[in-house]
Design a protein around this motif. Structure first.
Motif, PDB file in Angstrom:
ATOM      1  N   ILE A  46      29.575  43.245  42.665  1.00 17.11           N
ATOM      2  CA  ILE A  46      29.970  44.651  42.671  1.00 17.11           C
ATOM      3  C   ILE A  46      29.721  45.154  44.086  1.00 17.11           C
ATOM      4  O   ILE A  46      28.588  45.362  44.499  1.00 17.11           O
ATOM      5  CB  ILE A  46      29.174  45.476  41.642  1.00 17.11           C
ATOM      6  N   GLY A  47      30.795  45.286  44.847  1.00 13.78           N
ATOM      7  CA  GLY A  47      30.688  45.620  46.258  1.00 13.78           C
ATOM      8  C   GLY A  47      30.955  44.393  47.107  1.00 13.78           C
ATOM      9  O   GLY A  47      30.449  43.305  46.819  1.00 13.78           O
ATOM     10  N   CYS A  48      31.767  44.546  48.137  1.00 11.35           N
ATOM     11  CA  CYS A  48      32.090  43.395  48.996  1.00 11.35           C
ATOM     12  C   CYS A  48      32.211  43.849  50.445  1.00 11.35           C
ATOM     13  O   CYS A  48      33.197  43.577  51.120  1.00 11.35           O
ATOM     14  CB  CYS A  48      33.370  42.712  48.525  1.00 11.35           C
ATOM     15  N   GLY A  49      31.168  44.556  50.904  1.00 18.36           N
ATOM     16  CA  GLY A  49      31.153  45.048  52.272  1.00 18.36           C
ATOM     17  C   GLY A  49      30.531  44.064  53.238  1.00 18.36           C
ATOM     18  O   GLY A  49      30.516  42.846  53.005  1.00 18.36           O
ATOM     19  N   GLU A  50      29.958  44.589  54.306  1.00 12.67           N
ATOM     20  CA  GLU A  50      29.439  43.756  55.390  1.00 12.67           C
ATOM     21  C   GLU A  50      28.320  42.831  54.937  1.00 12.67           C
ATOM     22  O   GLU A  50      28.258  41.664  55.337  1.00 12.67           O
ATOM     23  CB  GLU A  50      28.929  44.660  56.516  1.00 12.67           C
ATOM     24  N   VAL A  71      34.900  39.503  41.911  1.00 13.20           N
ATOM     25  CA  VAL A  71      34.408  40.486  42.866  1.00 13.20           C
ATOM     26  C   VAL A  71      35.038  41.833  42.551  1.00 13.20           C
ATOM     27  O   VAL A  71      36.170  41.897  42.030  1.00 13.20           O
ATOM     28  CB  VAL A  71      34.727  40.051  44.314  1.00 13.20           C
ATOM     29  N   MET A  72      34.323  42.897  42.852  1.00  9.67           N
ATOM     30  CA  MET A  72      34.827  44.240  42.556  1.00  9.67           C
ATOM     31  C   MET A  72      34.608  45.172  43.737  1.00  9.67           C
ATOM     32  O   MET A  72      33.574  45.124  44.421  1.00  9.67           O
ATOM     33  CB  MET A  72      34.116  44.812  41.323  1.00  9.67           C
ATOM     34  N   SER A  73      35.595  45.998  44.016  1.00  5.00           N
ATOM     35  CA  SER A  73      35.482  47.088  44.976  1.00  5.00           C
ATOM     36  C   SER A  73      36.347  48.227  44.470  1.00  5.00           C
ATOM     37  O   SER A  73      37.374  47.994  43.809  1.00  5.00           O
ATOM     38  CB  SER A  73      35.951  46.666  46.372  1.00  5.00           C
ATOM     39  N   ARG A  74      35.948  49.456  44.765  1.00  6.02           N
ATOM     40  CA  ARG A  74      36.783  50.601  44.360  1.00  6.02           C
ATOM     41  C   ARG A  74      38.121  50.576  45.083  1.00  6.02           C
ATOM     42  O   ARG A  74      39.099  51.136  44.599  1.00  6.02           O
ATOM     43  CB  ARG A  74      36.057  51.910  44.679  1.00  6.02           C
ATOM     44  N   HIS A  75      38.152  49.918  46.252  1.00  5.15           N
ATOM     45  CA  HIS A  75      39.379  49.838  47.039  1.00  5.15           C
ATOM     46  C   HIS A  75      40.098  48.530  46.728  1.00  5.15           C
ATOM     47  O   HIS A  75      39.598  47.444  47.040  1.00  5.15           O
ATOM     48  CB  HIS A  75      39.047  49.943  48.523  1.00  5.15           C
ATOM     49  N   HIS A  80      40.844  42.573  46.832  1.00  5.84           N
ATOM     50  CA  HIS A  80      41.826  41.491  46.867  1.00  5.84           C
ATOM     51  C   HIS A  80      41.642  40.619  48.101  1.00  5.84           C
ATOM     52  O   HIS A  80      41.681  39.383  48.043  1.00  5.84           O
ATOM     53  CB  HIS A  80      43.247  42.071  46.827  1.00  5.84           C
ATOM     54  N   SER A  81      41.413  41.277  49.253  1.00 11.18           N
ATOM     55  CA  SER A  81      41.245  40.541  50.505  1.00 11.18           C
ATOM     56  C   SER A  81      39.996  39.665  50.468  1.00 11.18           C
ATOM     57  O   SER A  81      40.029  38.498  50.871  1.00 11.18           O
ATOM     58  CB  SER A  81      41.160  41.527  51.679  1.00 11.18           C
ATOM     59  N   TYR A  82      38.900  40.209  49.968  1.00  9.75           N
ATOM     60  CA  TYR A  82      37.651  39.440  49.908  1.00  9.75           C
ATOM     61  C   TYR A  82      37.830  38.228  48.991  1.00  9.75           C
ATOM     62  O   TYR A  82      37.425  37.108  49.330  1.00  9.75           O
ATOM     63  CB  TYR A  82      36.508  40.321  49.405  1.00  9.75           C
ATOM     64  N   ALA A  83      38.426  38.452  47.825  1.00  9.46           N
ATOM     65  CA  ALA A  83      38.633  37.361  46.866  1.00  9.46           C
ATOM     66  C   ALA A  83      39.522  36.269  47.463  1.00  9.46           C
ATOM     67  O   ALA A  83      39.244  35.071  47.324  1.00  9.46           O
ATOM     68  CB  ALA A  83      39.253  37.913  45.585  1.00  9.46           C
ATOM     69  N   GLU A  84      40.564  36.691  48.154  1.00 12.38           N
ATOM     70  CA  GLU A  84      41.502  35.735  48.739  1.00 12.38           C
ATOM     71  C   GLU A  84      40.848  34.921  49.850  1.00 12.38           C
ATOM     72  O   GLU A  84      41.006  33.696  49.923  1.00 12.38           O
ATOM     73  CB  GLU A  84      42.721  36.487  49.280  1.00 12.38           C
ATOM     74  N   ARG A  85      40.092  35.573  50.713  1.00 11.13           N
ATOM     75  CA  ARG A  85      39.462  34.884  51.836  1.00 11.13           C
ATOM     76  C   ARG A  85      38.355  33.932  51.406  1.00 11.13           C
ATOM     77  O   ARG A  85      38.079  32.944  52.085  1.00 11.13           O
ATOM     78  CB  ARG A  85      38.904  35.911  52.825  1.00 11.13           C
ATOM     79  N   HIS A  86      37.732  34.226  50.272  1.00  9.51           N
ATOM     80  CA  HIS A  86      36.590  33.414  49.831  1.00  9.51           C
ATOM     81  C   HIS A  86      36.916  32.537  48.615  1.00  9.51           C
ATOM     82  O   HIS A  86      36.006  31.933  48.035  1.00  9.51           O
ATOM     83  CB  HIS A  86      35.400  34.321  49.522  1.00  9.51           C
TER      84      HIS A  86
END
Length: 364
Positions: A46-50, A71-75, A80-86
């Protein structure tokens, strides 16, 4: 072996019969047996920031028997970007949907402190262990709420005070425990940095760390927890703390200068000074432990060489840390849940940090 659906069923029973201690004790014992027999950890973030990007995220997949499945983000774009990259299979914009995902059996909360309590409680009520970023919450009261739910459900909550397990600070603790500087008689914390570029932003664009309703305070509430947790891990709980807070730079509304005195349960006195609007010439990151046979100085954020002073001379000790600084703690958490070890970095051990922070800031 009992399933997660079974434990959810019994949690519902506990809500109905919450006044019956026998049911409560059964639930805790039942939950503990299930938690301690988890072999494969499937994490949902929950959260995928720095922090999740650089300090912690990759470590969850580096430990045997552990992977990140959602993974979850309000944005939406960020998730989507975090999930795709990882290489993460699923992503969400709703925390409850991630927690309800049957593939997720453990939750990592990497959001600002004001939402830690609600997400941690949601996860524990769903029967899923949780690992929360530090500080545990934005207030001591919210920490107490988290501990109460953890006790009621028997579901553990761990906190990301990862410096406890880094080789650098393990060496500091080892020097103290070996009595190399003798009996520690005083503790002094000193921290000063110039303002960051973003600190000059318009109030609406300030970093969340400078918004007390989100962070719990200013930079003090974000950085001092690491220092205070390390000290309490070495010397026991701080039982008295008082502070003077000021806003001297007038760049934002949160405190930017803090001075404090405190004492540990063993009577050891300490003091601290934090300034977040200092001139570059005053920059400092140090904790000094004064003993009756020597002294020890180390940094908390810069990992400067440890300075050891005794009658035998001065020694500078360099200790490298792993690439992913949260790896040692995350490994310990996973081994705890797999029944292969014990991790003491829990919400209960983390709560005294928030008590000290709130006392210094005059919240009560």
């Amino acid at each position: 072996m009992a399933s997660w659906s079974d434990i959810k069923k019994y949690v519902k029973v506990e809500k109905i019969y919450k006044q019956r201690s026998a049911v409560k004790n059964f639930l805790i014992n039942f939950a503990t047996k299930i938690i301690r027999s988890m072999k494969i950890l499937k994490w949902g973030f929950i959260g995928c920031g720095e922090v999740a990007e650089k300090k912690s995220g990759p470590a969850f997949s580096a430990v045997e028997g552990s992977s990140v499945v959602a993974v979850m983000s309000r944005h939406e774009q960020k998730a989507h970007s975090y999930a795709e990259r990882h290489g993460i299979a699923r992503w969400y914009t709703d925390a409850q949907e991630l927690i309800d995902d049957p593939e997720v059996n453990a939750v990592y909360v990497a959001t600002p402190p004001s939402s830690h309590a609600i997400f941690a409680i949601m996860a524990m009520r769903a029967g899923k262990p949780v690992y929360v970023e530090k500080p545990l919450a934005a207030s001591y009261d919210d920490c107490a709420r988290i501990n109460r739910i953890s006790e009621q459900t028997g579901i553990p909550c761990f906190v990301a005070y990862y410096r406890r397990y880094l080789p650098y600070f393990q060496r500091v603790k080892e020097i103290v425990e070996q009595g190399i500087i003798g009996k520690v008689i005083n503790v002094q914390v000193r921290f000063a940095v110039p303002p960051r570029r973003l600190d000059y932003s318009h109030p609406e664009n300030l970093p969340w760390r400078l918004q007390p309703d989100i962070a719990g305070g200013g930079y003090f509430y974000d950085l001092a927890p690491h220092q205070l947790d390390l000290l309490q891990d070495m010397f026991g709980v701080i039982t008295d703390a008082r502070g003077i807070c000021a806003n001297r730079g007038k760049l934002y509304t949160a405190e930017d200068s803090v001075s404090a005195i405190f004492s540990f349960e063993n009577g050891l006195p300490g003091s601290g000074s934090w300034c977040f609007v200092a001139h570059e010439s005053a920059r400092e990151d140090s904790i000094q432990l004064i003993g009756d046979r020597g002294s020890l100085r180390f940094s908390v954020f810069d990992y400067a060489p440890i300075d050891l002073h005794t009658s035998e001379g001065t020694e500078k000790i360099e200790v490298p840390n792993p690439s992913y600084v949260q790896y040692p703690l995350i490994k310990r958490v996973i081994e705890h849940l797999q029944g292969r070890g014990v991790c003491t970095c829990t919400s209960v051990s983390a709560t005294p940090v928030n008590w000290v922070l709130d006392r210094i800031l005059g919240k009560f």
